[in-house]
Design a protein around this motif. Structure first.
Motif, PDB file in Angstrom:
ATOM      1  N   GLY A  81       1.373  -2.959  -6.370  1.00 50.68           N
ATOM      2  CA  GLY A  81       1.340  -1.611  -5.796  1.00 50.68           C
ATOM      3  C   GLY A  81      -0.016  -0.972  -6.030  1.00 50.68           C
ATOM      4  N   GLY A  82      -0.103  -0.164  -7.079  1.00 52.05           N
ATOM      5  CA  GLY A  82      -1.315   0.642  -7.348  1.00 52.05           C
ATOM      6  C   GLY A  82      -2.612  -0.144  -7.276  1.00 52.05           C
ATOM      7  N   ALA A  83      -2.641  -1.321  -7.897  1.00 47.60           N
ATOM      8  CA  ALA A  83      -3.900  -2.080  -7.962  1.00 47.60           C
ATOM      9  C   ALA A  83      -4.249  -2.748  -6.633  1.00 47.60           C
ATOM     10  CB  ALA A  83      -3.809  -3.122  -9.074  1.00 47.60           C
ATOM     11  N   ILE A  94       7.306  -0.323 -12.601  1.00 48.63           N
ATOM     12  CA  ILE A  94       6.624   0.005 -11.346  1.00 48.63           C
ATOM     13  C   ILE A  94       5.871   1.321 -11.481  1.00 48.63           C
ATOM     14  CG2 ILE A  94       6.935   0.575  -8.911  1.00 48.63           C
ATOM     15  CD1 ILE A  94       9.218  -1.354  -8.797  1.00 48.63           C
ATOM     16  N   GLY A  95       4.554   1.232 -11.333  1.00 49.23           N
ATOM     17  CA  GLY A  95       3.719   2.433 -11.346  1.00 49.23           C
ATOM     18  C   GLY A  95       3.679   3.136 -12.687  1.00 49.23           C
ATOM     19  N   THR A  96       4.144   2.471 -13.743  1.00 49.66           N
ATOM     20  CA  THR A  96       4.229   3.132 -15.047  1.00 49.66           C
ATOM     21  C   THR A  96       3.152   2.637 -16.003  1.00 49.66           C
ATOM     22  OG1 THR A  96       5.696   1.389 -15.834  1.00 49.66           O
ATOM     23  CG2 THR A  96       6.742   3.350 -14.898  1.00 49.66           C
ATOM     24  N   GLY A  98       5.178  -5.068 -10.868  1.00 46.20           N
ATOM     25  CA  GLY A  98       5.317  -4.021 -11.886  1.00 46.20           C
ATOM     26  C   GLY A  98       4.059  -3.947 -12.712  1.00 46.20           C
ATOM     27  N   SER A  99       3.153  -3.050 -12.274  1.00 45.89           N
ATOM     28  CA  SER A  99       1.898  -2.818 -13.006  1.00 45.89           C
ATOM     29  C   SER A  99       1.070  -4.103 -13.195  1.00 45.89           C
ATOM     30  CB  SER A  99       2.165  -2.126 -14.340  1.00 45.89           C
ATOM     31  OG  SER A  99       2.782  -0.871 -14.115  1.00 45.89           O
ATOM     32  N   VAL A 100       1.026  -4.941 -12.160  1.00 48.75           N
ATOM     33  CA  VAL A 100       0.149  -6.110 -12.216  1.00 48.75           C
ATOM     34  C   VAL A 100      -1.293  -5.624 -12.041  1.00 48.75           C
ATOM     35  CG1 VAL A 100      -0.502  -8.292 -11.121  1.00 48.75           C
ATOM     36  CG2 VAL A 100       1.917  -7.670 -11.334  1.00 48.75           C
ATOM     37  N   GLY A 102      14.126  -3.754   0.667  1.00 45.13           N
ATOM     38  CA  GLY A 102      14.839  -3.348  -0.537  1.00 45.13           C
ATOM     39  C   GLY A 102      13.945  -3.019  -1.710  1.00 45.13           C
ATOM     40  N   HIS A 103      12.727  -2.530  -1.422  1.00 47.03           N
ATOM     41  CA  HIS A 103      11.886  -2.071  -2.531  1.00 47.03           C
ATOM     42  C   HIS A 103      12.668  -1.017  -3.323  1.00 47.03           C
ATOM     43  CE1 HIS A 103       8.681  -0.094  -4.719  1.00 47.03           C
ATOM     44  NE2 HIS A 103       8.007  -1.216  -4.584  1.00 47.03           N
ATOM     45  N   SER A 104      12.458  -0.961  -4.614  1.00 45.95           N
ATOM     46  CA  SER A 104      13.274  -0.044  -5.437  1.00 45.95           C
ATOM     47  C   SER A 104      13.102   1.406  -5.001  1.00 45.95           C
ATOM     48  CB  SER A 104      12.937  -0.193  -6.913  1.00 45.95           C
ATOM     49  OG  SER A 104      11.609   0.204  -7.141  1.00 45.95           O
ATOM     50  N   TYR A 153      10.793  -9.982  -8.051  1.00 46.79           N
ATOM     51  CA  TYR A 153      11.459  -9.354  -9.197  1.00 46.79           C
ATOM     52  C   TYR A 153      10.575  -8.214  -9.689  1.00 46.79           C
ATOM     53  CZ  TYR A 153      12.833  -8.319 -13.941  1.00 46.79           C
ATOM     54  OH  TYR A 153      13.188  -7.636 -15.079  1.00 46.79           O
ATOM     55  N   GLU A 154      11.085  -7.000  -9.550  1.00 43.61           N
ATOM     56  CA  GLU A 154      10.313  -5.827  -9.941  1.00 43.61           C
ATOM     57  C   GLU A 154      11.172  -4.932 -10.844  1.00 43.61           C
ATOM     58  OE1 GLU A 154       6.995  -5.051  -6.921  1.00 43.61           O
ATOM     59  OE2 GLU A 154       8.747  -3.988  -6.230  1.00 43.61           O
ATOM     60  N   PRO A 155      11.024  -5.100 -12.157  1.00 46.10           N
ATOM     61  CA  PRO A 155      11.765  -4.201 -13.045  1.00 46.10           C
ATOM     62  C   PRO A 155      11.345  -2.765 -12.746  1.00 46.10           C
ATOM     63  CG  PRO A 155      10.173  -5.568 -14.289  1.00 46.10           C
ATOM     64  CD  PRO A 155      10.138  -6.035 -12.871  1.00 46.10           C
ATOM     65  N   TRP A 186       0.829  -1.221   0.000  1.00 44.50           N
ATOM     66  CA  TRP A 186       0.000   0.000   0.000  1.00 44.50           C
ATOM     67  C   TRP A 186       0.855   1.259   0.000  1.00 44.50           C
ATOM     68  CZ3 TRP A 186      -4.359  -1.261   4.165  1.00 44.50           C
ATOM     69  CH2 TRP A 186      -5.033  -2.412   3.754  1.00 44.50           C
ATOM     70  N   LYS A 187       2.145   1.112   0.185  1.00 49.61           N
ATOM     71  CA  LYS A 187       3.074   2.261   0.209  1.00 49.61           C
ATOM     72  C   LYS A 187       2.569   3.327   1.190  1.00 49.61           C
ATOM     73  CE  LYS A 187       4.430   1.084  -4.439  1.00 49.61           C
ATOM     74  NZ  LYS A 187       4.978   1.489  -5.707  1.00 49.61           N
ATOM     75  N   MET A 188       2.743   4.606   0.852  1.00 48.93           N
ATOM     76  CA  MET A 188       2.376   5.667   1.801  1.00 48.93           C
ATOM     77  C   MET A 188       0.940   6.137   1.515  1.00 48.93           C
ATOM     78  SD  MET A 188       4.688   8.962   2.863  1.00 48.93           S
ATOM     79  CE  MET A 188       4.121  10.041   1.558  1.00 48.93           C
TER      80      MET A 188
HETATM   81  C1  PEP Z   1       5.481  -1.949  -6.383  1.00 46.99           C
HETATM   82  O1  PEP Z   1       5.810  -0.813  -6.127  1.00 46.99           O
HETATM   83  O2  PEP Z   1       5.865  -2.900  -5.680  1.00 46.99           O
HETATM   84  C2  PEP Z   1       4.652  -2.165  -7.563  1.00 46.99           C
HETATM   85  C3  PEP Z   1       4.717  -3.324  -8.157  1.00 46.99           C
HETATM   86  O3  PEP Z   1       3.889  -1.103  -7.974  1.00 46.99           O
HETATM   87  P1  PEP Z   1       2.800  -1.103  -9.168  1.00 46.99           P
HETATM   88  O4  PEP Z   1       1.986  -2.368  -9.049  1.00 46.99           O
HETATM   89  O5  PEP Z   1       1.983   0.132  -8.924  1.00 46.99           O
HETATM   90  O6  PEP Z   1       3.561  -1.046 -10.445  1.00 46.99           O
END
Ligand code: PEP
Length: 254
Positions: free
Chosen positions: A237-239, A175-177, A215-217, A97-99, A169-171, A13-15
């Motif tokens: 993340g976002g979803a 992420i969030g793109t 990454g944008s799942v 170690g989140h990016s 594994y999070e390219p 959920w991040k911040m």
């Molecule tokens: C994340 O930050 O761990 C992530 C995968 O974000 P998002 O799903 O929004 O790309």
């Protein structure tokens, strides 16, 4: 879907989310996902909502994770939180170690390795994040970068600790793109990570470790990603911030 390892889907959920918003979200997820047994479901709220969320998921199939923790056990580290403090709220997992932390807090793989050891000492399961930037991918350095992150972030773990560690594994470019790695790109790096784990530990250990993709799942791409042999779940993340989208990712993954 028959997979060698049990799928794990975690929401980062991040911040985001006040306590009231966090409760709305987790109560909705609890209702929507009550019958799911095939997937380990984890939510990672901000520290401020851990206590209330931990009460709201009592006796459910949802488990609690945190987004980071200190490598230290106690002391003069203003603003930090220890693994033991997380345990007080029944936290079981911790993202390390989140990016975003590697980028903004300058966390190194060596620091992440110390945190992973501290997490295991408190019986928390670390979710260790690795991933290359767009520049690194375009320069053909994905395996060099991810390989080094894997080796350095897991340094010092013994075999049984490794089996209880999850890798995400999070390219960074995904992420969030809105850009998702193709299923082939994801599978190729996941297989590479498993090969690295075989070299570092042994095949039996590597086969047990769950490697999540992040990454944008979204609900629309979750199923295809999960069909890949070495993709054992997702870090979302976002979803993960809305009941419908996170619940559908979990349901579509089965
Ligand atoms: C994340 O930050 O761990 C992530 C995968 O974000 P998002 O799903 O929004 O790309």
């Amino acid at each position: 879907m028959d997979k060698e390892r049990k799928l794990l889907i975690a929401g980062n959920w991040k911040m985001n989310k006040t306590v009231a918003e966090a409760l709305d979200l987790v109560q909705g997820l609890r209702r929507e996902l009550a019958n799911i047994k095939e997937v380990d479901i984890v939510v990672c709220p901000p520290f401020t909502a851990l206590h209330e969320v931990s009460r709201a998921i009592l006796d459910s199939n949802i488990r609690l994770g945190a987004q980071t923790m200190s490598e230290h056990g106690f002391g003069a580290y203003t603003g930090e939180i220890t693994a033991g403090m997380l345990k007080e709220f029944s936290v079981r997992y911790v993202i390390l170690g989140h990016s975003e932390r590697r980028q903004y807090q300058k966390e190194s793989s060596a620091l992440i390795a110390k945190k992973a050891l501290a997490a295991h000492a408190a019986s928390l399961k670390p979710i260790v994040c690795v991933g290359e930037t767009l520049q690194e991918r375009e320069a053909g350095q994905t395996e060099t970068v991810v390989g080094a992150q894997v080796r350095e972030s897991l340094a010092g773990l013994n075999r049984s600790q490794m089996e209880e560690t999850i890798i995400a594994y999070e390219p960074v470019w995904a992420i969030g793109t809105g850009r998702t790695a193709t299923t082939e790109q994801a599978q190729s790096v996941h297989a590479f990570i498993r090969k690295e784990l075989t070299n570092l530990f042994e095949e039996a250990v590597a086969r047990r470790v769950r490697i999540l993709y992040g990454g944008s799942v979204k609900p629309s791409n979750a199923r295809e990603l999960m069909t890949q042999a070495d993709v054992d779940g997702a870090l979302v993340g976002g979803a993960s911030l809305e009941i419908r989208s996170f619940a559908d990712i979990v349901k579509n993954s089965i």
